[in-house]
Design a protein around this motif. Structure first.
Motif, PDB file in Angstrom:
ATOM      1  N   LYS A  95       7.032   7.138 -11.083  1.00  0.00           N
ATOM      2  CA  LYS A  95       7.553   8.060 -10.079  1.00  0.00           C
ATOM      3  C   LYS A  95       8.681   7.381  -9.323  1.00  0.00           C
ATOM      4  N   ALA A  96       9.717   8.156  -9.010  1.00  0.00           N
ATOM      5  CA  ALA A  96      10.832   7.642  -8.225  1.00  0.00           C
ATOM      6  C   ALA A  96      11.327   8.725  -7.273  1.00  0.00           C
ATOM      7  N   GLY A  97      11.750   8.299  -6.095  1.00  0.00           N
ATOM      8  CA  GLY A  97      12.338   9.223  -5.128  1.00  0.00           C
ATOM      9  C   GLY A  97      11.371   9.824  -4.131  1.00  0.00           C
ATOM     10  N   ASN A  98      10.076   9.727  -4.399  1.00  0.00           N
ATOM     11  CA  ASN A  98       9.045  10.257  -3.503  1.00  0.00           C
ATOM     12  C   ASN A  98       7.811   9.377  -3.599  1.00  0.00           C
ATOM     13  N   TYR A  99       6.988   9.460  -2.556  1.00  0.00           N
ATOM     14  CA  TYR A  99       5.721   8.741  -2.583  1.00  0.00           C
ATOM     15  C   TYR A  99       4.701   9.520  -3.402  1.00  0.00           C
ATOM     16  N   PRO A 100       3.713   8.834  -3.955  1.00  0.00           N
ATOM     17  CA  PRO A 100       2.674   9.519  -4.738  1.00  0.00           C
ATOM     18  C   PRO A 100       1.882  10.508  -3.887  1.00  0.00           C
ATOM     19  N   SER A 101       1.470  11.584  -4.520  1.00  0.00           N
ATOM     20  CA  SER A 101       0.631  12.586  -3.862  1.00  0.00           C
ATOM     21  C   SER A 101      -0.833  12.144  -3.931  1.00  0.00           C
ATOM     22  N   PHE A 102      -1.683  12.832  -3.169  1.00  0.00           N
ATOM     23  CA  PHE A 102      -3.119  12.565  -3.253  1.00  0.00           C
ATOM     24  C   PHE A 102      -3.606  12.795  -4.679  1.00  0.00           C
ATOM     25  N   GLY A 103      -3.098  13.858  -5.307  1.00  0.00           N
ATOM     26  CA  GLY A 103      -3.504  14.183  -6.674  1.00  0.00           C
ATOM     27  C   GLY A 103      -3.133  13.099  -7.661  1.00  0.00           C
ATOM     28  N   GLU A 104      -1.958  12.509  -7.487  1.00  0.00           N
ATOM     29  CA  GLU A 104      -1.544  11.425  -8.391  1.00  0.00           C
ATOM     30  C   GLU A 104      -2.443  10.201  -8.224  1.00  0.00           C
ATOM     31  N   PHE A 105      -2.719   9.815  -6.976  1.00  0.00           N
ATOM     32  CA  PHE A 105      -3.644   8.693  -6.762  1.00  0.00           C
ATOM     33  C   PHE A 105      -5.003   8.996  -7.388  1.00  0.00           C
ATOM     34  N   ALA A 106      -5.487  10.226  -7.180  1.00  0.00           N
ATOM     35  CA  ALA A 106      -6.797  10.624  -7.721  1.00  0.00           C
ATOM     36  C   ALA A 106      -6.803  10.517  -9.246  1.00  0.00           C
ATOM     37  N   ALA A 107      -5.725  10.933  -9.887  1.00  0.00           N
ATOM     38  CA  ALA A 107      -5.639  10.865 -11.350  1.00  0.00           C
ATOM     39  C   ALA A 107      -5.579   9.404 -11.830  1.00  0.00           C
ATOM     40  N   TRP A 108      -4.801   8.582 -11.164  1.00  0.00           N
ATOM     41  CA  TRP A 108      -4.659   7.186 -11.576  1.00  0.00           C
ATOM     42  C   TRP A 108      -5.963   6.410 -11.426  1.00  0.00           C
ATOM     43  N   PHE A 109      -6.700   6.720 -10.356  1.00  0.00           N
ATOM     44  CA  PHE A 109      -7.927   5.970 -10.078  1.00  0.00           C
ATOM     45  C   PHE A 109      -9.191   6.738 -10.435  1.00  0.00           C
ATOM     46  N   ASP A 110      -9.041   7.940 -10.950  1.00  0.00           N
ATOM     47  CA  ASP A 110     -10.165   8.746 -11.419  1.00  0.00           C
ATOM     48  C   ASP A 110     -11.204   9.025 -10.323  1.00  0.00           C
TER      49      ASP A 110
END
Length: 119
Positions: free
Chosen positions: A84-99
């Motif tokens: 990801k570039a240009g924005n901070y990760p969303s809650f959903g992205e963190f949730a997906a990365w860390f399951d």
């Protein structure tokens, strides 16, 4: 293998977003989110270009900044890959990365910047 998330911030005086005359809700959101994840044992690190320029020698981030400049920051690298570039990760992205469940992360954030300057 444990997932590792690295966030590369643009140059700023502090990572919280509460320094200076106005508060950026996105910076306070990402600061709270990262602090919560780290406190729960997740591997998340933020680097500030102004304070930790040596960390920006990551091949993916260096290439991104060579192509698009520092305007491409913030950038997020997960397990060594730019995701990801240009924005901070969303809650959903963190949730997906860390399951985990996205709702476990969400907290109320201000809807607009708070300005402490006197007028």
């Amino acid at each position: 293998m444990k997932t590792k998330v690295e966030i590369f911030d643009p140059a700023m005086c502090c990572p919280t977003g509460v320094c200076g005359p106005s508060v950026d809700p996105e910076l306070t959101r990402i600061s709270r989110t990262v602090m919560k994840l780290v406190n729960e044992g997740y591997d998340v690190t933020r680097y500030n270009l102004a304070q930790e320029p040596e960390q920006f020698t990551n091949t993916e981030v260096t290439k991104l900044m060579e192509e698009k400049g520092t305007e491409a920051l913030p950038a997020t690298v997960v397990d060594g890959k730019l995701v990801k570039a240009g924005n901070y990760p969303s809650f959903g992205e963190f949730a997906a990365w860390f399951d985990f469940n996205e709702s476990d992360l969400q907290v109320t954030t201000p809807k607009k910047k708070i300005d402490f300057t006197t007028k």
